[in-house]
Write a protein that holds these residues in place. Structure first.
Motif, PDB file in Angstrom:
ATOM      1  N   LEU A  17       0.829  -1.209   0.000  1.00 40.21           N
ATOM      2  CA  LEU A  17       0.000   0.000   0.000  1.00 40.21           C
ATOM      3  C   LEU A  17       0.862   1.257   0.000  1.00 40.21           C
ATOM      4  CD1 LEU A  17      -2.990   0.966   0.204  1.00 40.21           C
ATOM      5  CD2 LEU A  17      -2.628   1.073   2.664  1.00 40.21           C
ATOM      6  N   LEU A  18       1.926   1.265   0.795  1.00 40.29           N
ATOM      7  CA  LEU A  18       2.848   2.411   0.800  1.00 40.29           C
ATOM      8  C   LEU A  18       3.475   2.628  -0.572  1.00 40.29           C
ATOM      9  CD1 LEU A  18       4.797   2.051   4.170  1.00 40.29           C
ATOM     10  CD2 LEU A  18       3.366   3.959   3.469  1.00 40.29           C
ATOM     11  N   ILE A  19       3.942   1.562  -1.176  1.00 37.91           N
ATOM     12  CA  ILE A  19       4.561   1.670  -2.502  1.00 37.91           C
ATOM     13  C   ILE A  19       3.530   2.152  -3.516  1.00 37.91           C
ATOM     14  CG2 ILE A  19       5.657   0.354  -4.353  1.00 37.91           C
ATOM     15  CD1 ILE A  19       6.854  -1.436  -2.096  1.00 37.91           C
ATOM     16  N   GLY A  20       2.308   1.620  -3.439  1.00 40.79           N
ATOM     17  CA  GLY A  20       1.243   2.025  -4.360  1.00 40.79           C
ATOM     18  C   GLY A  20       0.845   3.477  -4.207  1.00 40.79           C
ATOM     19  N   ILE A  21       0.750   3.949  -2.955  1.00 41.83           N
ATOM     20  CA  ILE A  21       0.392   5.356  -2.719  1.00 41.83           C
ATOM     21  C   ILE A  21       1.467   6.286  -3.257  1.00 41.83           C
ATOM     22  CG2 ILE A  21       0.139   7.082  -0.886  1.00 41.83           C
ATOM     23  CD1 ILE A  21      -1.479   5.000   0.669  1.00 41.83           C
ATOM     24  N   ALA A  22       2.731   5.920  -3.062  1.00 45.12           N
ATOM     25  CA  ALA A  22       3.821   6.751  -3.593  1.00 45.12           C
ATOM     26  C   ALA A  22       3.772   6.790  -5.114  1.00 45.12           C
ATOM     27  CB  ALA A  22       5.164   6.211  -3.122  1.00 45.12           C
ATOM     28  N   ALA A  23       3.534   5.654  -5.744  1.00 44.28           N
ATOM     29  CA  ALA A  23       3.439   5.623  -7.207  1.00 44.28           C
ATOM     30  C   ALA A  23       2.220   6.395  -7.686  1.00 44.28           C
ATOM     31  CB  ALA A  23       3.365   4.177  -7.684  1.00 44.28           C
ATOM     32  N   TRP A  24       1.116   6.301  -6.966  1.00 47.08           N
ATOM     33  CA  TRP A  24      -0.096   7.037  -7.317  1.00 47.08           C
ATOM     34  C   TRP A  24       0.140   8.544  -7.208  1.00 47.08           C
ATOM     35  CZ3 TRP A  24      -3.369   9.993  -4.056  1.00 47.08           C
ATOM     36  CH2 TRP A  24      -4.578  10.362  -4.637  1.00 47.08           C
ATOM     37  N   ILE A  26       2.960  10.179  -7.518  1.00 46.91           N
ATOM     38  CA  ILE A  26       3.818  10.598  -8.647  1.00 46.91           C
ATOM     39  C   ILE A  26       3.025  10.563  -9.942  1.00 46.91           C
ATOM     40  CG2 ILE A  26       5.629   9.663 -10.119  1.00 46.91           C
ATOM     41  CD1 ILE A  26       7.230  10.864  -8.248  1.00 46.91           C
ATOM     42  N   GLY A  27       2.222   9.514 -10.133  1.00 41.08           N
ATOM     43  CA  GLY A  27       1.481   9.343 -11.387  1.00 41.08           C
ATOM     44  C   GLY A  27       0.468  10.445 -11.631  1.00 41.08           C
ATOM     45  N   SER A  32       5.962  15.875  -6.636  1.00 38.74           N
ATOM     46  CA  SER A  32       7.053  15.860  -7.613  1.00 38.74           C
ATOM     47  C   SER A  32       8.404  15.709  -6.931  1.00 38.74           C
ATOM     48  CB  SER A  32       7.035  17.138  -8.462  1.00 38.74           C
ATOM     49  OG  SER A  32       7.301  18.249  -7.655  1.00 38.74           O
ATOM     50  N   SER A  33       8.405  15.680  -5.604  1.00 40.50           N
ATOM     51  CA  SER A  33       9.652  15.526  -4.859  1.00 40.50           C
ATOM     52  C   SER A  33      10.061  14.059  -4.871  1.00 40.50           C
ATOM     53  CB  SER A  33       9.469  16.007  -3.417  1.00 40.50           C
ATOM     54  OG  SER A  33      10.595  15.675  -2.656  1.00 40.50           O
ATOM     55  N   PHE A  34      11.110  13.748  -5.608  1.00 42.79           N
ATOM     56  CA  PHE A  34      11.571  12.370  -5.672  1.00 42.79           C
ATOM     57  C   PHE A  34      12.177  11.928  -4.355  1.00 42.79           C
ATOM     58  CE2 PHE A  34      11.481  13.387 -10.234  1.00 42.79           C
ATOM     59  CZ  PHE A  34      10.649  12.358 -10.634  1.00 42.79           C
ATOM     60  N   ARG A  35      12.621  12.867  -3.540  1.00 40.52           N
ATOM     61  CA  ARG A  35      13.171  12.526  -2.234  1.00 40.52           C
ATOM     62  C   ARG A  35      12.075  11.979  -1.328  1.00 40.52           C
ATOM     63  NH1 ARG A  35      16.755  17.048   0.308  1.00 40.52           N
ATOM     64  NH2 ARG A  35      18.001  16.503  -1.488  1.00 40.52           N
ATOM     65  N   VAL A  37       9.093  10.725  -2.282  1.00 42.22           N
ATOM     66  CA  VAL A  37       8.612   9.473  -2.857  1.00 42.22           C
ATOM     67  C   VAL A  37       9.634   8.362  -2.645  1.00 42.22           C
ATOM     68  CG1 VAL A  37       7.986   8.339  -5.022  1.00 42.22           C
ATOM     69  CG2 VAL A  37       7.128  10.609  -4.514  1.00 42.22           C
ATOM     70  N   GLY A  38      10.893   8.689  -2.785  1.00 43.34           N
ATOM     71  CA  GLY A  38      11.943   7.695  -2.566  1.00 43.34           C
ATOM     72  C   GLY A  38      11.946   7.165  -1.145  1.00 43.34           C
TER      73      GLY A  38
END
Length: 194
Positions: A17-24, A26-27, A32-35, A37-38
């Protein structure tokens, strides 16, 4: 064993869920902060691998994997419990200071906030500075601090409460792992323990 496996499956779902929310985020262009999201993706991947270690250790009754799982889960509990309590304990002045420090130290998050909340500047609108908000064209923007502070208390309480809930599931996982590690493996040769 079943409780420990179920708890690890819960951790696996939370990590995905964490990975999905971060991808969502960004998508859809919300973040827009890659830091940021990373970090969210790294936490999700870390939690996924820890849950995988616990699941394999529980299924195979592997003493070493269960020990490392228990220690890492205890360390995660300590960090998460501390951060959750800090989120719940911040008063309005501390929240405001924390927001201002974050505002001054991150350009990409500032741009995201200005664009998504349609505001410019932190405490005051300065028409001479650049801004990503739509209101900047008409030069009639509100400062961002009051808008952010309106939601920050609610977000901190929500994050602190969720973190506190999951920190108690982690201490439950440590306890279950400790109990399970001390049991004999039912598949082992009974004469080997004599």
């Amino acid at each position: 064993k079943n409780c420990l496996c179920a708890l690890n499956l819960l951790y696996t779902l939370v990590s995905l869920l964490l990975i999905g929310i971060a991808a969502w985020g960004i998508g859809f262009g919300l973040i827009s902060s890659f830091r940021v999201v990373g970090v969210v993706i790294a936490v999700g991947v870390f939690l996924f691998f820890i849950a995988l270690v616990g699941l394999i250790g529980a299924v195979k009754h592997h003493q070493v994997l269960l020990f490392f799982y228990m220690i890492i889960l205890l360390l995660v509990f300590i960090v998460q419990f501390s951060v959750s309590c800090a989120c719940l304990a911040l008063n309005k002045d501390q929240q405001s200071e924390l927001l201002e420090v974050g505002w001054n130290n991150t350009n990409s998050a500032r741009t995201d906030i200005e664009r998504n909340l349609n505001c410019c500047g932190f405490r005051a609108f300065n028409p001479n500075e650049t801004c990503a908000a739509d209101c900047f064209r008409s030069r009639q923007c509100k400062p961002c601090a009051p808008i952010i502070e309106e939601y920050s208390g609610m977000v901190l309480r929500f994050v602190g409460g969720i973190g506190l809930f999951f920190s108690f599931t982690e201490i439950l996982g440590v306890w279950l792992t400790y109990r399970y590690r001390n049991q004999k493996d039912p598949r082992a040769n009974p004469s080997a323990f004599l």
